[in-house]
Design a protein around this motif. Structure first.
Motif, mmCIF file in Angstrom:
data_model
loop_
_atom_site.group_PDB
_atom_site.id
_atom_site.type_symbol
_atom_site.label_atom_id
_atom_site.label_comp_id
_atom_site.label_asym_id
_atom_site.label_seq_id
_atom_site.Cartn_x
_atom_site.Cartn_y
_atom_site.Cartn_z
ATOM 1 N N GLN A 1 -9.841 -17.684 -3.638
ATOM 2 C CA GLN A 1 -10.476 -17.264 -2.553
ATOM 3 C C GLN A 1 -11.891 -18.105 -1.908
ATOM 4 O O GLN A 1 -12.445 -17.483 -1.248
ATOM 5 C CB GLN A 1 -11.011 -15.765 -2.908
ATOM 6 C CG GLN A 1 -10.065 -14.813 -3.244
ATOM 7 C CD GLN A 1 -10.283 -13.546 -3.190
ATOM 8 O OE1 GLN A 1 -11.579 -13.124 -3.524
ATOM 9 N NE2 GLN A 1 -9.693 -12.618 -3.215
ATOM 10 N N THR A 2 -11.740 -19.345 -2.276
ATOM 11 C CA THR A 2 -12.586 -20.355 -1.646
ATOM 12 C C THR A 2 -12.272 -20.561 -0.203
ATOM 13 O O THR A 2 -10.998 -20.800 0.222
ATOM 14 C CB THR A 2 -12.998 -21.489 -2.621
ATOM 15 O OG1 THR A 2 -13.562 -21.375 -3.512
ATOM 16 C CG2 THR A 2 -13.460 -22.582 -1.663
ATOM 17 N N LYS B 1 -14.587 -17.512 -4.725
ATOM 18 C CA LYS B 1 -15.404 -16.849 -3.537
ATOM 19 C C LYS B 1 -16.362 -17.406 -2.803
ATOM 20 O O LYS B 1 -17.283 -17.049 -2.385
ATOM 21 C CB LYS B 1 -15.732 -15.584 -4.054
ATOM 22 C CG LYS B 1 -14.670 -14.502 -4.578
ATOM 23 C CD LYS B 1 -15.215 -13.221 -4.685
ATOM 24 C CE LYS B 1 -14.077 -12.116 -5.244
ATOM 25 N NZ LYS B 1 -13.463 -11.758 -3.844
ATOM 26 N N SER B 2 -16.422 -18.970 -3.033
ATOM 27 C CA SER B 2 -17.494 -19.531 -2.269
ATOM 28 C C SER B 2 -17.004 -19.785 -0.976
ATOM 29 O O SER B 2 -15.722 -19.737 -0.523
ATOM 30 C CB SER B 2 -17.606 -20.849 -3.031
ATOM 31 O OG SER B 2 -18.301 -20.790 -4.151
ATOM 32 N N GLY B 3 -18.034 -20.111 -0.050
ATOM 33 C CA GLY B 3 -17.622 -20.607 1.287
ATOM 34 C C GLY B 3 -18.443 -21.835 1.807
ATOM 35 O O GLY B 3 -19.527 -21.832 1.796
ATOM 36 N N VAL B 4 -17.652 -22.729 2.109
ATOM 37 C CA VAL B 4 -18.016 -24.181 2.289
ATOM 38 C C VAL B 4 -18.128 -24.485 3.797
ATOM 39 O O VAL B 4 -17.352 -24.414 4.468
ATOM 40 C CB VAL B 4 -17.360 -25.162 1.510
ATOM 41 C CG1 VAL B 4 -17.756 -26.786 1.847
ATOM 42 C CG2 VAL B 4 -17.199 -24.752 -0.047
ATOM 43 N N HIS B 5 -19.649 -24.758 4.197
ATOM 44 C CA HIS B 5 -19.721 -24.819 5.721
ATOM 45 C C HIS B 5 -20.269 -26.196 5.956
ATOM 46 O O HIS B 5 -20.405 -26.749 7.144
ATOM 47 C CB HIS B 5 -20.684 -23.997 6.200
ATOM 48 C CG HIS B 5 -20.116 -22.442 5.919
ATOM 49 N ND1 HIS B 5 -19.346 -21.801 6.781
ATOM 50 C CD2 HIS B 5 -20.573 -21.648 5.055
ATOM 51 C CE1 HIS B 5 -19.249 -20.673 6.407
ATOM 52 N NE2 HIS B 5 -20.015 -20.355 5.144
ATOM 53 N N GLY C 1 -21.179 -19.750 -4.130
ATOM 54 C CA GLY C 1 -21.760 -18.893 -3.249
ATOM 55 C C GLY C 1 -21.553 -18.977 -1.648
ATOM 56 O O GLY C 1 -20.675 -19.761 -1.354
ATOM 57 N N ILE C 2 -21.954 -17.910 -0.694
ATOM 58 C CA ILE C 2 -21.770 -18.041 0.626
ATOM 59 C C ILE C 2 -23.082 -18.091 1.152
ATOM 60 O O ILE C 2 -23.576 -16.974 1.351
ATOM 61 C CB ILE C 2 -20.683 -16.991 0.964
ATOM 62 C CG1 ILE C 2 -19.664 -16.958 0.134
ATOM 63 C CG2 ILE C 2 -20.564 -17.124 2.459
ATOM 64 C CD1 ILE C 2 -18.661 -15.529 0.487
ATOM 65 N N PRO C 3 -23.595 -19.227 1.961
ATOM 66 C CA PRO C 3 -22.905 -20.391 2.101
ATOM 67 C C PRO C 3 -22.929 -20.997 0.605
ATOM 68 O O PRO C 3 -23.856 -20.765 -0.226
ATOM 69 C CB PRO C 3 -23.578 -21.034 3.036
ATOM 70 C CG PRO C 3 -24.801 -20.657 2.995
ATOM 71 C CD PRO C 3 -24.791 -19.210 2.744
ATOM 72 N N ALA C 4 -22.043 -21.734 0.399
ATOM 73 C CA ALA C 4 -22.092 -22.760 -0.912
ATOM 74 C C ALA C 4 -23.518 -23.544 -1.260
ATOM 75 O O ALA C 4 -23.953 -24.253 -0.032
ATOM 76 C CB ALA C 4 -20.873 -23.798 -1.116
ATOM 77 N N TRP D 1 -27.553 -21.473 -7.588
ATOM 78 C CA TRP D 1 -26.801 -19.998 -7.440
ATOM 79 C C TRP D 1 -27.066 -19.205 -8.678
ATOM 80 O O TRP D 1 -27.245 -17.943 -8.404
ATOM 81 C CB TRP D 1 -25.293 -20.253 -7.090
ATOM 82 C CG TRP D 1 -24.424 -19.047 -6.787
ATOM 83 C CD1 TRP D 1 -24.368 -18.363 -5.587
ATOM 84 C CD2 TRP D 1 -23.783 -18.551 -7.901
ATOM 85 N NE1 TRP D 1 -23.551 -17.462 -5.988
ATOM 86 C CE2 TRP D 1 -23.173 -17.350 -7.297
ATOM 87 C CE3 TRP D 1 -23.350 -18.935 -9.037
ATOM 88 C CZ2 TRP D 1 -22.149 -16.603 -7.993
ATOM 89 C CZ3 TRP D 1 -22.603 -18.114 -9.965
ATOM 90 C CH2 TRP D 1 -21.892 -17.080 -9.155
#
Length: 346
Positions: free
Chosen positions: A269-270, A287-291, A302-305, A311
């Motif tokens: 779920q990244t 479940k990370s969000g890479v921006h 993490g979100i944002p990673a 983290w």
């Protein structure tokens, strides 16, 4: 499968402690295996199970303590040794079936030697299927598409026109390769579709899980490089490059025009934003969000990673927030009492 312990040790390059002529005929879990079965210990968590293990032989690490009388083969990586033995035990000789009468193969399509094209499969004009490849029922291979040698396409896969699949690939059921990329230009009247005229290129030794969607490029190619393995329900958008031997776990989504390096691991779920560069050997927790771009070797979550260690600290603090809030309230109460006693603020 019927192999002696001596044969098994030779197969995995291990050291045998036990009767060389003993024969095992099956493989099972460490708690279930019987005297004629092989098992393995890869995770030290399960080492206590060795005390009651009834297996004919156990794959263990070189330094593993074992009960007296338990036959073992000592190897550097028991999990890899198990995988090799399981591969040998389950392999069946390939029997080509040719083209089923209910398959549809265009006159200009080219089929290699010893192919199997099952019922209700479709192979389009000028498409090419390599030697010993298997096209299962319901597969669509579009016009001008290419499938290499020794590749298996499982049921109901779509390979769009002009797309390329390499040698020794496995593509699992329900995957769509070469749907249009998600490209639109906002206008006053809505969203003007950008024609997606590129292709998808999948290199050799790639395995694509079930239900993947890998979009064709707007121009050029969406490129899945050699040795990539994807889990089920993965999406790779148009014009992405996924580097060699990268692992994409279930429900990963990679947005358009992002380049992912070699040996990257993305947890389940990244989500990765578009037009980024992810360096070689990066690891991204589930479940990370890479921006933003990630440098080679980074480990993030993490979100944002953010860096994984940071983290972990944030998570640890988060668990204490309620207690910290109560402490702050008590300190405020004490401070107010002291201020009132000293006449501060009156």
């Amino acid at each position: 499968m019927e192999l002696s312990l001596a044969q098994l040790a030779e197969l995995v390059g291990g050291s045998l402690d036990g009767p060389a002529d003993r024969v095992v005929s099956g493989i099972n879990g460490i708690q279930e295996a019987g005297h004629d079965e092989l098992t393995f210990l890869a995770n030290p968590k399960y080492a206590p199970a060795l005390a009651g293990c009834r297996a004919g032989v156990v794959l263990v690490r070189p330094d593993q303590d074992v009960p007296p009388g338990l036959a073992v083969i000592r190897v550097d990586d028991p999990y890899l040794a198990f995988a090799k033995i399981l591969t040998v035990a389950t392999q069946k000789p390939y029997q080509p079936m040719g083209v089923h009468p209910r398959a549809e193969v265009a006159p200009s399509a080219q089929l290699g030697l010893d192919v199997s094209v099952h019922a209700l499969a479709y192979v389009g004009e000028n498409a090419r299927i390599g030697d010993r490849s298997v096209i299962h029922p319901g597969v669509y291979v579009g016009e001008g598409a290419r499938v290499g040698d020794d590749t298996v396409i499982h049921p109901n896969v779509t390979i769009g026109h002009g797309c390329l699949v390499g040698n020794r690939c496995i593509i699992h059921s329900g995957t769509v390769i070469g749907a249009d990329g998600y490209g639109f230009v906002p206008t006053a009247d809505g969203h003007f579709k950008i024609p997606q005229v590129g292709v998808v290129q999948i290199d050799d030794d790639v395995e694509i899980g079930a239900g993947n969607t890998i979009d064709r490029a707007a121009l050029g190619r969406t490129w899945i490089q050699r040795g990539v393995k994807t889990d089920n329900m993965v999406h790779v958008a148009h014009n992405c490059v996924i580097g060699e031997n990268t692992l994409l776990v279930a429900q990963v989504g990679v947005s358009g025009s992002t380049t992912v390096g070699k040996n990257v691991i993305m947890g389940g779920q990244t989500g990765v934003a578009g037009h980024l560069t992810i360096g070689d050997d990066v690891k991204i927790a589930a479940k990370s969000g890479v921006h933003g771009d990630l440098k080679p070797g980074e480990i993030v979550a993490g979100i944002p990673a953010i860096p994984h260690r940071m983290w972990l600290r944030n998570v640890a603090v988060g668990r204490r927030l309620a207690d910290l809030f109560d402490r702050v309230k008590k300190l405020e109460k004490r401070l107010n009492a002291l201020q009132a006693k000293d006449g501060v603020g009156s």
